[in-house]
Design a protein around this motif. Sequence first.
Motif, short mmCIF file in Angstrom:
data_model
loop_
_atom_site.label_atom_id
_atom_site.label_comp_id
_atom_site.label_asym_id
_atom_site.label_seq_id
_atom_site.Cartn_x
_atom_site.Cartn_y
_atom_site.Cartn_z
N SER A 94 1.02 -1.07 0.16
CA SER A 94 0.18 0.05 0.25
C SER A 94 0.77 1.11 -0.24
N THR A 95 0.23 2.30 0.20
CA THR A 95 1.27 3.56 0.44
C THR A 95 0.57 4.77 1.68
N ARG A 96 1.84 5.03 1.74
CA ARG A 96 0.93 5.94 2.76
C ARG A 96 1.75 7.70 1.96
N ASN A 97 1.57 8.93 3.08
CA ASN A 97 2.00 10.10 2.33
C ASN A 97 3.12 10.21 3.80
N VAL A 98 4.21 10.46 3.42
CA VAL A 98 5.39 10.53 4.28
C VAL A 98 5.84 12.25 3.70
N LYS A 99 6.26 13.16 4.84
CA LYS A 99 6.51 14.38 4.68
C LYS A 99 8.53 14.11 4.08
N ASN A 100 8.68 14.63 2.81
CA ASN A 100 10.85 14.71 3.11
C ASN A 100 11.12 15.53 3.87
N GLU A 101 11.59 15.25 4.47
CA GLU A 101 12.40 16.41 5.72
C GLU A 101 13.64 17.69 5.07
N GLU A 102 13.60 17.73 3.71
CA GLU A 102 14.61 18.26 3.07
C GLU A 102 14.17 19.27 2.83
N THR A 103 12.26 18.70 2.18
CA THR A 103 12.52 19.47 1.15
C THR A 103 11.02 19.77 1.92
N GLY A 104 9.98 19.95 2.37
CA GLY A 104 8.80 19.83 3.11
C GLY A 104 7.54 18.94 2.57
N GLU A 107 5.16 13.16 0.42
CA GLU A 107 5.90 11.85 -0.60
C GLU A 107 5.18 10.90 -0.75
N LYS A 108 4.28 10.21 -1.77
CA LYS A 108 4.07 8.87 -1.28
C LYS A 108 4.69 7.54 -0.84
N LYS A 109 4.97 6.93 -0.37
CA LYS A 109 5.84 5.90 -0.27
C LYS A 109 5.68 4.58 0.38
N PRO A 110 5.91 3.32 0.14
CA PRO A 110 5.10 2.01 0.05
C PRO A 110 5.70 1.74 1.31
N PHE A 111 4.53 0.68 1.86
CA PHE A 111 4.85 0.49 2.85
C PHE A 111 3.83 -1.18 2.50
#
Length: 194
Positions: A94-104, A107-111
């Motif tokens: 599945s995917t979940r939204n994760v905040k990219n610490e560098e860009t703020g 992003e969708k990340k698979p898990f």
Amino acid sequence: MANPYRDEFIALFTENIARDGAQKLLSWLDTTDFYTAPASTKFHCACASGLVMHSINVYKTLRERYFEEGDSEESYAVCALLHDVCKSQFYKTSTRNVKNEETGQWEKKPFYIVDDAFPFGHGEKSVYLIERFMRLKPAEAMAIRWHMGGFDDAARGGSFAISVAFDRYPLAVKLHLADLEATYLREKGTSEAR
């Protein structure tokens, strides 16, 4: 794409397991995601091919640490290589939204998530699936059924069956210890293929 873990698993399986139905079971594994599935959602071997990696690691641990003169090579291979066959067709991506610490940016990340289409338990489900193809010896069935030890729902509920199984079947204790060592010592932090 070639999968070295699949190749190693099949080599260990065919070198050590010769009983009736073994080749049918091996063929059935190719119809599942056994060779590509993770071993967990976020803990040990939570990566593509993690399940087959874990199965090989448990076999190597069991064989290296607990094999004694008079023990059955075939029983060790059956138990270690197939103890988690219940995890075939068990995980989905599945995917979940994760905040990219560098860009703020989000992003969708698979898990991995659990999607158990046949909720029959853990060890008992592995025993059931294996026995569709080949017969297990009583010690093998007990070892696979109780390989989770105290992490099993029945054991946490106060069942004395696990104690009796461990007392009567040393292979059950050995498989449980090999599974623990592989999971918590050898595979600790494994989140991608080696």
